[in-house]
Design a protein around this motif. Structure first.
Motif, PDB file in Angstrom:
ATOM      1  N   LEU A 173       0.842  -1.194   0.000  1.00 38.30           N
ATOM      2  CA  LEU A 173       0.000   0.000   0.000  1.00 38.30           C
ATOM      3  C   LEU A 173       0.877   1.244   0.000  1.00 38.30           C
ATOM      4  O   LEU A 173       1.667   1.457   0.921  1.00 38.30           O
ATOM      5  CB  LEU A 173      -0.917  -0.007   1.227  1.00 38.30           C
ATOM      6  CG  LEU A 173      -1.907   1.153   1.368  1.00 38.30           C
ATOM      7  CD1 LEU A 173      -2.896   1.157   0.205  1.00 38.30           C
ATOM      8  CD2 LEU A 173      -2.639   1.055   2.699  1.00 38.30           C
ATOM      9  N   GLY A 174       0.728   2.062  -1.061  1.00 39.33           N
ATOM     10  CA  GLY A 174       1.558   3.249  -1.178  1.00 39.33           C
ATOM     11  C   GLY A 174       1.437   4.185   0.009  1.00 39.33           C
ATOM     12  O   GLY A 174       2.430   4.774   0.455  1.00 39.33           O
ATOM     13  N   LEU A 175       0.226   4.351   0.553  1.00 40.98           N
ATOM     14  CA  LEU A 175       0.023   5.242   1.701  1.00 40.98           C
ATOM     15  C   LEU A 175       0.813   4.771   2.905  1.00 40.98           C
ATOM     16  O   LEU A 175       1.364   5.578   3.667  1.00 40.98           O
ATOM     17  CB  LEU A 175      -1.472   5.313   2.029  1.00 40.98           C
ATOM     18  CG  LEU A 175      -1.846   6.169   3.252  1.00 40.98           C
ATOM     19  CD1 LEU A 175      -1.408   7.618   3.036  1.00 40.98           C
ATOM     20  CD2 LEU A 175      -3.349   6.088   3.529  1.00 40.98           C
ATOM     21  N   TRP A 176       0.870   3.450   3.087  1.00 44.27           N
ATOM     22  CA  TRP A 176       1.622   2.907   4.222  1.00 44.27           C
ATOM     23  C   TRP A 176       3.098   3.278   4.121  1.00 44.27           C
ATOM     24  O   TRP A 176       3.736   3.655   5.106  1.00 44.27           O
ATOM     25  CB  TRP A 176       1.447   1.390   4.267  1.00 44.27           C
ATOM     26  CG  TRP A 176       2.039   0.744   5.495  1.00 44.27           C
ATOM     27  CD1 TRP A 176       3.318   0.311   5.653  1.00 44.27           C
ATOM     28  CD2 TRP A 176       1.372   0.496   6.734  1.00 44.27           C
ATOM     29  NE1 TRP A 176       3.503  -0.220   6.909  1.00 44.27           N
ATOM     30  CE2 TRP A 176       2.321  -0.114   7.597  1.00 44.27           C
ATOM     31  CE3 TRP A 176       0.062   0.703   7.190  1.00 44.27           C
ATOM     32  CZ2 TRP A 176       1.998  -0.502   8.887  1.00 44.27           C
ATOM     33  CZ3 TRP A 176      -0.256   0.309   8.485  1.00 44.27           C
ATOM     34  CH2 TRP A 176       0.700  -0.280   9.313  1.00 44.27           C
ATOM     35  N   LYS A 178       4.312   5.824   2.575  1.00 40.68           N
ATOM     36  CA  LYS A 178       4.469   7.269   2.793  1.00 40.68           C
ATOM     37  C   LYS A 178       4.477   7.589   4.285  1.00 40.68           C
ATOM     38  O   LYS A 178       5.219   8.451   4.748  1.00 40.68           O
ATOM     39  CB  LYS A 178       3.344   8.017   2.089  1.00 40.68           C
ATOM     40  CG  LYS A 178       3.477   8.053   0.578  1.00 40.68           C
ATOM     41  CD  LYS A 178       2.354   8.863  -0.055  1.00 40.68           C
ATOM     42  CE  LYS A 178       2.495   8.892  -1.584  1.00 40.68           C
ATOM     43  NZ  LYS A 178       1.402   9.665  -2.234  1.00 40.68           N
ATOM     44  N   LEU A 179       3.608   6.887   5.035  1.00 41.76           N
ATOM     45  CA  LEU A 179       3.543   7.113   6.473  1.00 41.76           C
ATOM     46  C   LEU A 179       4.753   6.524   7.188  1.00 41.76           C
ATOM     47  O   LEU A 179       5.252   7.084   8.166  1.00 41.76           O
ATOM     48  CB  LEU A 179       2.263   6.504   7.043  1.00 41.76           C
ATOM     49  CG  LEU A 179       0.953   7.163   6.611  1.00 41.76           C
ATOM     50  CD1 LEU A 179      -0.245   6.355   7.108  1.00 41.76           C
ATOM     51  CD2 LEU A 179       0.870   8.594   7.134  1.00 41.76           C
ATOM     52  N   ARG A 307      -8.237  -5.877  -1.647  1.00 41.28           N
ATOM     53  CA  ARG A 307      -8.314  -4.506  -2.160  1.00 41.28           C
ATOM     54  C   ARG A 307      -8.324  -4.485  -3.684  1.00 41.28           C
ATOM     55  O   ARG A 307      -9.039  -3.692  -4.301  1.00 41.28           O
ATOM     56  CB  ARG A 307      -7.130  -3.705  -1.604  1.00 41.28           C
ATOM     57  CG  ARG A 307      -7.057  -2.258  -2.079  1.00 41.28           C
ATOM     58  CD  ARG A 307      -6.129  -1.446  -1.182  1.00 41.28           C
ATOM     59  NE  ARG A 307      -4.804  -2.014  -1.093  1.00 41.28           N
ATOM     60  CZ  ARG A 307      -3.826  -1.738  -1.954  1.00 41.28           C
ATOM     61  NH1 ARG A 307      -4.047  -0.927  -2.975  1.00 41.28           N
ATOM     62  NH2 ARG A 307      -2.633  -2.269  -1.781  1.00 41.28           N
TER      63      ARG A 307
END
Length: 337
Positions: A173-176, A178-179, A307
């Motif tokens: 997951l790209g958001l993960w 980034k975080l 997903r």
């Protein structure tokens, strides 16, 4: 251990510049000859380059084809073909060549260069690696910028796999990322020398003292994870691993094994891939950590598949990936001893 740390230039130490290169072959004679051909100019980048080609008991005519090329092209002065008694795997084959290099009569042999058979060495690649060893005395392992024929960079520098990173790798997951940027095993590379956890073994130069301290590659790995394990073992001996982007080597991805080639996305991963992964976690972190890493990756990966279904994404996975992962990690005893 610091990861992706830019290294300050230090006063170069005097380092022997005689290098032994090891190339393992298993049914890839044409690739080996192509690699050797690219090394002809590389010989000028050190005092002496001796290449050991180790044939891992190929079932085809590899030995005859490689020996014919060595004889016909006048390479016998700097290339030696060796025949392993059996196909004991990639680490096994490399160790045959490393032992031969260490037993040689060249006292100035200061480094061993592990090269895949599916590589083409660019001009200056070895010189850049040697300069990195001279400039950074704490660096024990240095590796090249691997690239496609057109110069497109491949990921060559990585972080060690951990339980948390296995979760992130499965989740994808790209958001993960980034975080938690440190969660990515294969981060985006920068165009400068920096310290990293481990390097792709397709072009990896190892200081001789590292071999003295760390020993040979672990022959319990048939194929894959042997370079990850070796870099971790070297780090535990206080040696650093450095990515050197000015050392450029073309890597014809997966052509020596077929497992990681870009046209092999839907191929079934072999049992030895799962065995190597299991061995790495068990040997270095313990059996319980391996089980937790397995659960982490599997949970994350199932969420990723869910997903993809909800978002109607068409994603190609290796055949039987989940079934084989469960089978070889939870039901089938892996070769991890």
């Amino acid at each position: 251990m610091l990861v992706e740390t830019s290294l300050e230039t230090e006063t170069p130490q005097v380092l022997p510049v005689s290098v032994a290169a090891v190339i393992v072959n298993y049914g890839t004679a044409e690739l080996v000859v192509q690699c050797l051909d690219s090394l002809q100019e590389t010989r000028n980048e050190c005092d002496h380059l001796q290449v050991y080609v180790v044939d891992n008991a190929s079932s085809d005519n590899s030995v005859e084809e490689i020996q014919a090329a060595i004889s016909e092209r006048g390479w016998s002065e700097w290339v030696e073909l060796m025949c392993a008694p059996s196909n004991g795997g990639f680490a096994f084959g490399n160790n045959v060549g490393i032992r031969r290099a260490l037993a040689g009569d060249d006292p100035s042999m200061g480094a061993v260069w592990l090269l895949n058979s599916d590589t083409i060495v660019r001009r200056g690649a070895l010189e850049s690696l040697l300069q990195a060893l001279e400039t950074h005395p704490q660096a024990g392992i240095v590796g090249s910028r691997l690239e496609d024929r057109d110069g497109t960079s491949q990921r060559s520098a990585f972080r060690f796999q951990t339980i948390g990173r296995e979760w992130a790798r499965g989740l994808n997951l790209g958001l993960w990322f980034k975080l938690f940027p440190g969660a990515e095993v294969a981060p985006v590379q920068v165009d400068q020398e920096y310290e990293t956890d481990w390097l792709a073994g397709a072009s990896m130069l190892i200081r001789r003292e590292v071999i003295d301290d760390t020993g040979l590659l672990d022959e319990g790995y048939f194929l894959y994870y042997e370079e990850v394990d070796y870099c971790l073992r070297a780090a535990r001996q206080d040696w650093r691993t450095v990515y050197v982007p000015t050392s450029r080597v073309v890597h014809l991805v997966g052509q020596s094994s077929g497992v990681t080639s870009r046209d092999a996305d839907h191929r079934r991963l072999p049992k030895y891939w799962y065995e190597s992964r299991a061995r790495f976690f068990t040997q270095n972190y313990g059996k319980m950590s391996r089980i937790l890493a397995d659960i982490s990756w599997l949970t994350g990966h199932l969420l990723y598949r869910g997903r993809c279904l909800l978002q109607r994404k068409s994603i190609t996975f290796p055949r039987c990936l989940v079934r084989d992962f469960v089978r070889f990690n939870f039901w089938w005893p892996s070769r991890v001893g």
